[in-house]
Design an enzyme around this catalytic site. Structure first.
Site, PDB file in Angstrom:
ATOM      1  N   THR A 101       0.734  -1.364   0.251  1.00  0.00           N
ATOM      2  CA  THR A 101       0.098  -0.030  -0.161  1.00  0.00           C
ATOM      3  C   THR A 101       0.863   1.246   0.013  1.00  0.00           C
ATOM      4  O   THR A 101       0.491   2.055  -1.011  1.00  0.00           O
ATOM      5  CB  THR A 101      -0.837   0.057   1.261  1.00  0.00           C
ATOM      6  OG1 THR A 101      -1.720  -1.201   1.155  1.00  0.00           O
ATOM      7  CG2 THR A 101      -1.710   1.257   1.220  1.00  0.00           C
ATOM      8  N   HIS A 159       2.139   1.865  -3.449  1.00  0.00           N
ATOM      9  CA  HIS A 159       1.052   2.456  -4.277  1.00  0.00           C
ATOM     10  C   HIS A 159       0.791   4.134  -3.515  1.00  0.00           C
ATOM     11  O   HIS A 159       0.706   5.147  -4.708  1.00  0.00           O
ATOM     12  CB  HIS A 159      -0.341   1.864  -3.948  1.00  0.00           C
ATOM     13  CG  HIS A 159      -0.573   0.746  -4.630  1.00  0.00           C
ATOM     14  ND1 HIS A 159      -1.193   0.978  -5.873  1.00  0.00           N
ATOM     15  CD2 HIS A 159      -0.818  -0.517  -4.211  1.00  0.00           C
ATOM     16  CE1 HIS A 159      -1.252  -0.450  -6.305  1.00  0.00           C
ATOM     17  NE2 HIS A 159      -0.919  -1.340  -5.458  1.00  0.00           N
ATOM     18  N   HIS A 216       1.683   2.246   7.898  1.00  0.00           N
ATOM     19  CA  HIS A 216       0.718   1.736   8.984  1.00  0.00           C
ATOM     20  C   HIS A 216       1.082   0.189   9.718  1.00  0.00           C
ATOM     21  O   HIS A 216       0.502   0.100  10.587  1.00  0.00           O
ATOM     22  CB  HIS A 216      -0.739   1.558   8.299  1.00  0.00           C
ATOM     23  CG  HIS A 216      -0.537   0.518   7.208  1.00  0.00           C
ATOM     24  ND1 HIS A 216      -0.308   0.920   5.907  1.00  0.00           N
ATOM     25  CD2 HIS A 216      -0.710  -0.648   7.079  1.00  0.00           C
ATOM     26  CE1 HIS A 216      -0.177   0.013   4.816  1.00  0.00           C
ATOM     27  NE2 HIS A 216      -0.336  -1.344   5.725  1.00  0.00           N
ATOM     28  N   CYS A 248     -21.701  -0.527  13.915  1.00  0.00           N
ATOM     29  CA  CYS A 248     -22.463  -1.192  13.072  1.00  0.00           C
ATOM     30  C   CYS A 248     -22.584  -2.800  13.181  1.00  0.00           C
ATOM     31  O   CYS A 248     -22.154  -3.409  14.140  1.00  0.00           O
ATOM     32  CB  CYS A 248     -21.694  -1.165  11.741  1.00  0.00           C
ATOM     33  SG  CYS A 248     -20.032  -2.176  11.333  1.00  0.00           S
ATOM     34  N   CYS A 266     -19.261  -4.946  13.108  1.00  0.00           N
ATOM     35  CA  CYS A 266     -18.501  -4.541  14.528  1.00  0.00           C
ATOM     36  C   CYS A 266     -19.085  -5.409  15.584  1.00  0.00           C
ATOM     37  O   CYS A 266     -18.397  -5.676  16.587  1.00  0.00           O
ATOM     38  CB  CYS A 266     -18.325  -3.295  14.894  1.00  0.00           C
ATOM     39  SG  CYS A 266     -17.215  -2.234  13.489  1.00  0.00           S
ATOM     40  N   GLY A 293      -4.302 -11.949  -2.249  1.00  0.00           N
ATOM     41  CA  GLY A 293      -3.849 -10.943  -3.142  1.00  0.00           C
ATOM     42  C   GLY A 293      -4.959 -10.169  -3.936  1.00  0.00           C
ATOM     43  O   GLY A 293      -5.879 -10.624  -4.280  1.00  0.00           O
TER      44      GLY A 293
END
Lengths: 345, 345, 345, 345
Positions: free
Chosen positions: C42, C45, C65, C98, C101, C266
């Site tokens: 990521t 990217h 992250h 939600c 969750c 992937g």
């Protein structure tokens, strides 16, 4: 601000209707105006001051834990709730930090507290509810329905350990939870539901509320023979044991098919003796201990079935009392001559 | 002894009604007097002599494989069967010796042969049935019901990969198997059943047979928008894909809830292109390939639901023909203007 | 207070090392002194400013992250944490309200935000971490190990959809996550682990780190033939697809046993075309989309295997850089000539 | 043709070595030249003529059922076998026609017969083996290994009710099956294996054969305290109960984590008394009765782990005897001072 509350003040039988302070709430709590509270067997233990209650409660304590109401105040750290929302209470207060809580099993939290047992409950005009225990009700939901979702969830957690569709199901015990279990099994596509009790009041109540179930009085009918006949000698696929009694538990296995499953839900007050070899081992039975409700999988599952109008648990409600009639209400539930009894604070 | 049979004799469109020998049976076979045989899409391929059929059949071949009848002769090594027993046929002949067969998955046998494709089938007065493919019907079972248990099982195998109780279910395709899937989902406690097709005949048939399902014409209705609205934007829990088409398969995922499951049952005639990231990966979808029926778990499951009178699959039967009307019957099924069509040899 | 941070400031290739304010935390946050941060695809990217990144990021944004560090400040509503605790970050920020969750699937939250994509990340000296994303590390845990637990969890979530013990497992892709998957499969009792890649650097890395696995270069070896030979023609029980490529995905099915399962992990950058009938349907394959990590089941599972010293994921770390060498680090990871690359802010 | 056989001829302690006819086989049988037979606890019951044996055997009977040998003759209806094939025996003879047999559970057949109990067994030079009970061994498999696959399968069936990878496992009982269970748990990726016995010979045997397991003498060590300490008070995830004793069964639950599972395998000779509320219900334990072996899933699972050289069950074999030393052999096994004992007819 003051409110009326049913409080256990003395270590003896009974309870006292008192005027006390409306609870203060913390940053993660809701304050609820209680509109309907149902009486549970636990409340009978507390009222009666049985050894079970003596071992758990520190007095004084407001008891009662099956309830629904209206949100009137919201803690500072709470999001997703508004004053006026309708709410039902989950009884088990999870710590949210232990292994159980962090892997989807808050209902078996390692540090669990119980509403109405370890912290003040809801036989009162107002109650403090941790937001971690709050289940939002759709606008317009009857409060009495909200108040009994907790015991409906006890039945659902026991029943839905695995699939029900197409299964034959036997429910041992026709108290309110037993009737909910029968209704849920019908709603979930069971092939046939059997039920037993030894209390004629409850047998009749089950026959009235779940007409498609085959309800037997175990005191006068030969349950094993009937189920053997019905199932070509194979037994039922699923048993929910709610009596907590020795004979009920033994029968749970004697009517069980090879490879079938038993959910033990009723709490025995004494050790149970079983012939493990024939009951469980040669039968390759699966036995599930079941307590409380999955948070919140069980609640969603029940809500889905309710939304689809698959069943109506309020048919089990037989009596309603005001808070100051609590002695009458609790003695009625202790008598076994009632379905679910509602207090309206 | 001679019998009438519908035989594929030439590598071209059509089939021939011939007189031929009643089959001889081996030690592990039954001889069945065929009483009802249903026409399957496979039979259309064979009649039509599509590339699918050309790649599989060695002619001459009696085709037809969904059938029920009466046992008239029993192989020398067979036990548990009697002349006069009613029987329905499982189409997949397992070798019983491979890994698949020895771990409860005979329906995906490594050496599988298929009745009516690799060995002579049942559009004939008599048929040889390996006892490993024989499902005993209770006395009095209508033959037409017996004849369609095989395709009912196709629906059941796809639907029952996991639990259905309380789930929202969408069925893509309203041919006979699609309608069976809707009926089974209702019988198994689904919260709500949705269905789609683009053929108005089939949409109407579904609306007639499964009145509680919400049946949509995907050619004129915005299925995704409707399901999003119905499910508060979450999508359905379970999808059964029966169309085998690219758009149907894509839609199976676009209407699916996060964490939901799709059973792929319809056989695409060409490769399918999918945006895997959004369709499956981010959604954490579960996709089940589904073929045939578990032997015999699927059959028992269907029998249990039938015994409980939870549904009636014979409502899907729309036409009946004698064996010598086979051309008319096969052309009707090819037209898409029929439900299940029965031949009575 | 000021800190150094790697910030994406302009909508073009590259990133900027800036001095910026240490983040302020809210009542439910931790402030973390970042000690090790790993570079993920990521991040490539984002650095490269691909369409994927353009569609998601609002600039300026601190990215990164996968990280671990030390807790230096604690939000007012947080309990269970202390200054000095070691912590690793879960990337997915759940709303906790939600349906997903509230049923144990926070990692597929309906309102999910991602650290380093939607909110500032961790290529910086300090980072704000919602406590709902904080995983406590045992005292003494190496920060580099903590920083890669997130991608180890990606492998674990894909692998552990169902049981591994005794299974044959193939891993398509030998980047860091592919190697973690191989290590986890070995640790979890797989019978035999196969792996493929087309990048010789990665093939060699896998051979070094997972010596018991059979690692193949799919560009020069006939993977299907080898696996057919190894498995008596049956194929492997479990495939983890990490390449996100069309050929890799097709191969995931062509080497799969009947009834086997494929986890798609992937992320394909384009639609994938599959022969569904042979790949999935006749094979009765089960396909699992897999994203992120179960919170916190996956983390516990990995921690358990680490605690038992069953594997060492830090063997995949090949390079370490200071924060101001970020250009070099990101270009190295883009080249495919590296394992896991660590930045130490 | 005549052969030597160990026959139970009289209703009293002991057995007789006799000369008798080589068995005749039926169309679905194999004739096996027995090369190794292991002594099971069942054989001790028969030799000792306990009430268990008195209730089951009709004399005369050749006993012994854990065995391997060479196929010397093949029934007329059998396919897939050749003279010279090596074979191990499954003890449970299924009817293949009941509900259990037709849904993948032949090992709990409704009409089951047991080799060496209901029909002649294998403490003899030759034995008749129904092909439905024949497990083909790879050429070159040691006969002693083949002879103990049946009890290895008892352990495997109990252990593999659900996943083991990453789990903490406790095995109560260190006889041969207990040691197999420990080996299998290690092979299947358990995080840590604990084991207990009160017989010092068996404790030492376990320590020798499974060095990575933590083996405790329950007579002198505080098992509950040790496991609480090891698991941060949570208990183990999986318990296999092999002792069949009251204290062993109670301990199975007292060391179990919330939500953990217990497999009951050891057969109690008397009813067991349990505090269900704390042992099972509040703990939400799952209890599996376990008997025999899945046919043939369990056998494949064991074969896979053996093929991967994950464990060596023959390390449990401690003594070997000729058939005419049977008294010595059976008295040794009754003494508890032996691992697995092999007779070589």
């Amino acid at each position: 601000m003051k409110m009326k509350a049913l409080m256990k003040t003395k270590p003896e039988r009974g309870a006292e209707l008192v005027e006390t302070d409306v609870p203060e709430i913390g940053p993660n709590d809701l304050l609820v105006r209680v509109r309907a509270a149902a009486i549970c067997g636990t409340d009978n233990h507390i009222y009666d001051w049985t050894p079970w209650a003596q071992a758990r409660l520190e007095l004084p304590m407001i008891f009662g834990h099956e309830y629904a109401g209206e949100v009137v105040e919201i803690g500072s750290a709470v999001s997703g709730w508004q004053v006026g929302d309708l709410v039902a209470a989950e009884t088990h207060i999870p710590c949210l930090q232990c292994y159980q809580c962090r892997t989807g099993r808050q209902h078996t939290c390692e540090n669990m507290k119980i509403i109405g047992v370890h912290v003040d409950g809801a036989f009162s005009e107002y109650a403090r509810l941790p937001v971690a225990c709050a289940w939002k009700l759709a606008p317009g939901t009857p409060f009495e329905l909200g108040a009994i979702l907790e015991p409906v969830g006890v039945a659902a957690n026991g029943l839905f350990k695995d699939r029900i569709d197409g299964a034959s199901v036997a429910v041992i015990g026709c108290g309110p939870i037993g009737i909910f279990a029968q209704q849920l099994a019908e709603a979930a596509g069971a092939r046939k539901v059997y039920a037993t009790d030894v209390n004629p009041y409850r047998v009749n109540m089950a026959r009235r509320v779940v007409p498609d179930a085959q309800v037997m009085n175990a005191a006068s009918e030969d349950v094993e023979a009937i189920i053997a006949e019905e199932t070509a000698g194979r037994g039922v696929d699923v048993v929910i044991e709610l009596s907590g009694s020795g004979p009920g538990t033994a029968q749970a296995f004697s009517i069980l098919a090879k490879g079938g499953r038993v959910s033990l839900v009723g709490l025995p007050s004494a050790p149970i003796t079983l012939e493990m070899t024939s009951a469980i081992i040669y039968r390759e039975a699966i036995v599930y201990g079941s307590t409380g409700r999955l948070m919140w999988d069980t609640w969603y599952r029940v809500a889905n079935l309710l939304q689809a109008a698959k069943f109506d648990p309020t048919q089990v409600i037989t009596h309603r009392f005001a808070l100051d009639e609590c002695d009458k209400a609790l003695q009625l539930t202790l008598s076994g001559q009632a379905g679910k009894v509602i207090l309206a604070p």
